[in-house]
Design an enzyme around this catalytic site. Sequence first.
Site, PDB file in Angstrom:
ATOM      1  N   GLU A   1     -10.247   7.364  -1.442  1.00 23.54           N
ATOM      2  CA  GLU A   1      -9.102   7.619  -0.209  1.00 23.54           C
ATOM      3  C   GLU A   1      -7.279   7.459   0.068  1.00 23.54           C
ATOM      4  OE1 GLU A   1     -12.158   6.368  -0.813  1.00 23.54           O
ATOM      5  OE2 GLU A   1     -13.857   7.183   1.156  1.00 23.54           O
TER       6      GLU A   1
ATOM      7  N   PHE B   1     -25.018  -2.664   6.760  1.00 19.87           N
ATOM      8  CA  PHE B   1     -24.631  -1.910   5.247  1.00 19.87           C
ATOM      9  C   PHE B   1     -23.357  -0.663   6.260  1.00 19.87           C
ATOM     10  CE2 PHE B   1     -24.807   2.206   3.371  1.00 19.87           C
ATOM     11  CZ  PHE B   1     -24.477   1.877   1.654  1.00 19.87           C
ATOM     12  N   GLN B   2     -22.176  -1.459   4.841  1.00 13.23           N
ATOM     13  CA  GLN B   2     -21.464  -0.110   5.419  1.00 13.23           C
ATOM     14  C   GLN B   2     -19.856  -1.338   6.715  1.00 13.23           C
ATOM     15  OE1 GLN B   2     -21.502   3.743   3.472  1.00 13.23           O
ATOM     16  NE2 GLN B   2     -21.349   2.829   1.296  1.00 13.23           N
TER      17      GLN B   2
ATOM     18  N   LYS C   1     -21.245   6.179  14.567  1.00 15.34           N
ATOM     19  CA  LYS C   1     -21.785   6.635  14.691  1.00 15.34           C
ATOM     20  C   LYS C   1     -22.375   7.485  15.582  1.00 15.34           C
ATOM     21  CE  LYS C   1     -24.760   8.874  10.742  1.00 15.34           C
ATOM     22  NZ  LYS C   1     -25.648   8.619  10.220  1.00 15.34           N
TER      23      LYS C   1
ATOM     24  N   MET D   1       9.875  -1.184 -15.457  1.00 15.49           N
ATOM     25  CA  MET D   1      11.130  -1.140 -13.902  1.00 15.49           C
ATOM     26  C   MET D   1      10.761  -3.027 -14.511  1.00 15.49           C
ATOM     27  SD  MET D   1      13.494  -1.145 -11.944  1.00 15.49           S
ATOM     28  CE  MET D   1      13.728   0.057 -11.449  1.00 15.49           C
TER      29      MET D   1
HETATM   30  C1  LIG Z   1       0.672  -0.658  -6.867  1.00 18.02           C
HETATM   31  C2  LIG Z   1       1.344  -1.251  -7.424  1.00 18.02           C
HETATM   32  N1  LIG Z   1       1.288  -2.405  -8.551  1.00 18.02           N
HETATM   33  C3  LIG Z   1       2.721  -3.240  -9.279  1.00 18.02           C
HETATM   34  C4  LIG Z   1       3.251  -2.573  -8.711  1.00 18.02           C
HETATM   35  C5  LIG Z   1       4.470  -3.600  -9.151  1.00 18.02           C
HETATM   36  N2  LIG Z   1       5.041  -2.727 -10.373  1.00 18.02           N
HETATM   37  C6  LIG Z   1       6.604  -2.098  -9.514  1.00 18.02           C
HETATM   38  S1  LIG Z   1       7.491  -0.960 -11.300  1.00 18.02           S
HETATM   39  C7  LIG Z   1       5.881  -0.752 -11.995  1.00 18.02           C
HETATM   40  C8  LIG Z   1       5.750  -0.671 -13.387  1.00 18.02           C
HETATM   41  C9  LIG Z   1       5.624   0.815 -13.791  1.00 18.02           C
HETATM   42  O1  LIG Z   1       5.520   1.246 -14.366  1.00 18.02           O
HETATM   43  P1  LIG Z   1       6.051   3.476 -14.697  1.00 18.02           P
HETATM   44  O2  LIG Z   1       5.299   3.702 -13.713  1.00 18.02           O
HETATM   45  O3  LIG Z   1       5.677   3.373 -16.018  1.00 18.02           O
HETATM   46  O4  LIG Z   1       7.149   3.877 -14.375  1.00 18.02           O
HETATM   47  P2  LIG Z   1       8.987   3.337 -15.278  1.00 18.02           P
HETATM   48  O5  LIG Z   1       9.206   2.234 -14.712  1.00 18.02           O
HETATM   49  O6  LIG Z   1       8.263   2.777 -16.733  1.00 18.02           O
HETATM   50  O7  LIG Z   1       9.434   4.418 -15.005  1.00 18.02           O
HETATM   51  C10 LIG Z   1       5.494  -2.286 -11.838  1.00 18.02           C
HETATM   52  C11 LIG Z   1       4.115  -2.291 -11.970  1.00 18.02           C
HETATM   53  C12 LIG Z   1       4.151  -1.448  -7.767  1.00 18.02           C
HETATM   54  N3  LIG Z   1       4.704  -1.477  -7.403  1.00 18.02           N
HETATM   55  N4  LIG Z   1       2.627  -0.999  -7.288  1.00 18.02           N
END
Ligand SMILES: Cc1ncc(C[n+]2csc(CCOP(=O)(O)OP(=O)(O)O)c2C)c(N)n1
Lengths: 588, 182
Positions: free
Chosen positions: A52, A114-115, A164, A485
């Site tokens: 979803e 349920f749900q 529902k 990042m």
């Molecule tokens: C759902 C979620 N969890 C954690 C983060 C924190 N976060 C931001 S950038 C990142 C790393 C992303 O890695 P990747 O997709 O390999 O991209 P890159 O920076 O290597 O280009 C994380 C863990 C986030 N933005 N969203």
Amino acid sequence: MSKLYSGAEIVFKCLEDQDVECIFGYPGGAVLPIYDELKNHESIKHILVRHEQGAGHAAEGYARSSGKPGIVLVTSGPGATNAVTALTDAYMDSIPLVCISGQVPTHLIGTDAFQECDTTGITRPCTKHNWLVKDIKDLSKIIHKAFEVATTGRPGPVLVDIPKDIQFQKTKYVNSIKRKKLNGKIHNKFNQGEIDQLVKLMVNSSRPILYTGGGVINSGPKASELLRELVSLTGFPITSTLQGLGSYPGDDNQFLGMLGMHGTYEANNAMHDCDLMINIGARFDDRITGKIDEFSPKSKKVHIDIDPSSINKNVKVDLPIVGDVSEVMLSVIKTLKKKNPNFASSNKEKTSKWWEKISKWRSVNSLNFINSDQTIKPQHAIQRLYELTKDKDTYITTEVGQHQMWAAQHYKFNKPNRWMTSGGLGTMGYGLPAAVGVQIAHPDKLVVDIAGEASVLMTIQEMSTAVQYNLPIKIFILNNEYMGMVRQWQELLHEKNYSESYTAALPDFVKLAEAYGCVGIRAKTPDELDEKIKEMINVNKPVIFDCLVDKEENCFPMIPSGKPHNQMLLGPNDQKENKITGKGKTLV
Amino acid sequence: MSKPKSAYSIPGKKQKSDTHIIVVWVDNEAGVLARVVGLFSGRGYNIESLAVAKVDQKLNISRITIVTTGTPQVIEQIKLQLGKLVPVHKVADFMRGDKKIIFKEMALLKIVGNNIKRNKAIKFCKKFNPVVLDKTNKSLVIQITALRREIDTIMNDLKKTGLVSVSRTGAVAMTRGAEIFK
Ligand SMILES: Cc1ncc(C[n+]2csc(CCOP(=O)(O)OP(=O)(O)O)c2C)c(N)n1
Ligand SMILES: [Mg+2]
């Protein structure tokens, strides 16, 4: 006597009257009557997602690229809770979504059935408004109102929770669409006096800058046209937020590039040193302003926004103008033309020193990087992707991380609605399902998700959706094997303690593509990159492109948090970078 | 204090906070109070007191009176954010000290004690329109209407006279003279 319709039929009658062409959804017990009714409504196409959250992001991609609201249909309980991330994402980035959720029958509400979950309770803070339908007689009115709330004023997500039993009950159908696009919550009350004040500020300014945001995109294609006219009429420099990219041509000379944490040197310095800042449909987000106390200290600030609560929230402004940015820009252009017909020429001299300064900043070439002929540099990969797709009216979505920032820096957008990225919430896993939604809205266009290998795994299951509906989306993974990042921040701030930011046991993305029934392509060296990108573009199937890039590249320029705009870190070409030690380091 | 290693900026200078009374007219529908209260908790605003009741039977409108404290910027945000909620019709805001506005809070006070104590208690309440709602040879329930601070003070005084239980409404507000809230 007029005909009686079941609740499920009424849902579709409303969707038809709202000209809905497609819904993104996933069935379950509490929405089965609605799914049962689906077959009787040919004009509405249902896209079966695999999660979803994917339905929500796909609807966001659809909405952003088409300007129409995105429709989501989910079941009660886990169906609704899975949609929460996407609703929050849409709320933060002002994307119109209408989410319809099933709920347990009225008599079971409150019994931990349920749900069952408190869907309206859970989604209250991440929607503009939500409704639990308790009486079949209210259903059509609520759904039409939901569309109105989602699409008017500052757009955003709404949710209608339908038990529902209500889906089975029967009543008359009333089409209560409000043709007049007005409700009590829309603020378009700006007056000519404010416009005159703004024009006066513009005439007197010698260091002006336009700072534009997602509001220009949300206001519709007309707004982008007016913005272009305003920029050429005034000769002012313009910078854009992440969300505003595309509302002004990215390759134009008056465009200074994106501003903010990873914005260009010229954009951020111009924001810092300007004497007049005109914010059009942006919101002074903390990734933009840096240290608030030292944000653009010498400027008069004007803020044009449809949402009065955006004004003076983070930054105090001198002239607030509450209104639809299209209408405000139109008034400004008219007034300027009438009162100062030769503004452009008289202004040229006045701002010439300013432009000289800007050129100096520009010559720093802050997006520059050291290229390599051994490994693919991620920035180079984006530049090549841009060069090879720019003539195609390409739609770009992204995940979240370094790749997202490189995409924003190096891909130049010339039209609005071509750039879909999760800015406010920063949701990893956004880009792939968003690409699904974009491709549904634009079946014949090239749609590319610029992805990171970590992010893409969060919603990779939607490849299956792409295959089912023959959506030839291209997943262009800048694979650095790191949550880049996160790794960058750990390098700069946490003594290179790369705690849990390396992903071991990554899947073989080429084989993964094949497993889903789409095409996998891998590029390992700069030499083969162009050929492989061309191959990707020419395949009329979904593609996962595994682009193996330099694992340790950092994204520059960068304003460390807690620093003002004029204290940016530049890339390895610049010596300043070596100075991030001690105090500066802890502030990032 | 050591500077945190944060992805966010460090807080800037803080402005002075004031107490405000915010009056909100809303559709009296399910969940509306949760929306208003959720907005306060979700955005970190505080609620000192809250009073809600339906005031218009025909139009089905409730009036919510909220006492809160915040910097001018925060108060402005509270008003604007409230104004965005779909069931909200209008929002008014006053400083606690505003002379043009009447603020009142009601309290029910239960006194248990001998005759002397009970009489003393009524005397303490003299200034605040005391009404004795219930009376036994051991106890009293007194109703008073006053400002919040006055009720705080009197509760302190009544400790000596056998105050055992207090129930207070939140503050409600009304303009003086012929004017009404706009
Ligand atoms: C759902 C979620 N969890 C954690 C983060 C924190 N976060 C931001 S950038 C990142 C790393 C992303 O890695 P990747 O997709 O390999 O991209 P890159 O920076 O290597 O280009 C994380 C863990 C986030 N933005 N969203
Ligand atoms: Mg990565």
